[in-house]
Design a protein around this motif. Sequence first.
Motif, PDB file in Angstrom:
ATOM      1  N   SER A 268     -22.779  14.935   5.444  1.00 52.97           N
ATOM      2  CA  SER A 268     -24.124  15.402   5.782  1.00 52.97           C
ATOM      3  C   SER A 268     -24.741  16.042   4.539  1.00 52.97           C
ATOM      4  CB  SER A 268     -24.057  16.421   6.927  1.00 52.97           C
ATOM      5  OG  SER A 268     -23.499  15.832   8.082  1.00 52.97           O
ATOM      6  N   GLY A 270     -28.287  17.265   2.006  1.00 51.23           N
ATOM      7  CA  GLY A 270     -29.639  17.816   1.992  1.00 51.23           C
ATOM      8  C   GLY A 270     -29.995  18.289   0.592  1.00 51.23           C
ATOM      9  N   GLY A 289     -33.281  17.226   4.822  1.00 48.72           N
ATOM     10  CA  GLY A 289     -31.982  16.599   5.061  1.00 48.72           C
ATOM     11  C   GLY A 289     -32.102  15.104   4.971  1.00 48.72           C
TER      12      GLY A 289
END
Length: 329
Positions: A268, A270, A289
Amino acid sequence: METLDGALEMVLKPLSGLMLVLVIVLPLIGYDICLIISKNINLKVSDILVDGVWSLNTDLQQIIQNLRLPEVFRGEDVLIWTCNLKGVFSIAEAVNKLRHEEQSVSWSRYCICETEQDSINHLLWECSFSIGIWTWICPIFKFKLPKSFDDVWKGALNNSPLVQQVWITVACIILKELWFQKNKRHFEDIKPNMHRFKCRVLKLVHEGGLRITGIKWCQNHDQEIIVRFHLGLRHSRFQCIKKCHWLPPEQGFIMFCCDGSSFGNPGSAGFGVVVKDPACQVVGTLTGGIGVASNYLAETYGVMCALELEIQWSMQSIIIVSDSKIVLA
């Protein structure tokens, strides 16, 4: 009693509990065995034992005239030799009847506290002995008394890795030793001893200290636990205050500080951008993000978004700052 076939083999078991075994083997010298067997093929014990006294016919008297018959005890006889499913009297059936059978054992037992019925929940959490152990160990860690396995696992949360590992080790040792103590009480009749139990817990934790590799925090609480269980020298993460400074851009320039990261690579991801002027004032910020991406892609997105913001604001003199030399190259 069953009919005698071949040699006369008789086992009497009086009510007194004493077993009388009478085995009469026909001599091979001076007598025609086949003739005697054929004449007494249907002979029963009841035919030669009347009112507790031996009453032998002429053939049997001649065979055992020099033998001493066993003494007959008063009481009812018990049948201990029966034929198998095929109707044959075998040695295996006789042994099976003579085999000793243990008395049935009642498994309804009391816990080591000898006040309540034995159960795992009572033994580990509710027994007066186990409560005494938990009351002794929990104040050392400044934890509440556990009432279940979940309480044990959750007890060390928000503590240093060292304290968490020591607590789980101590709790598992206590649970294991409580179970062993129950077995000693039931099978060896050894009553629990609180002092001996505590000493064994401390000994086992100390011996297992080599497998405890957690990092301690620089707190008195961690050091007290180390000293209490004699765990020796333990490492802590180095913490110190470092100086940092930031220089504003030159007059007429706007600085775009860009950065990006991913939780895992890929993971993940960002990015973020902070815009500052020569007076050290924050002109604007931008975050976003990008889903699952690599760390390089997150850094690139930060720089690209800073350039888009520069175009949108119609700026001419800007400075791009990023810790990724690959992106700036």
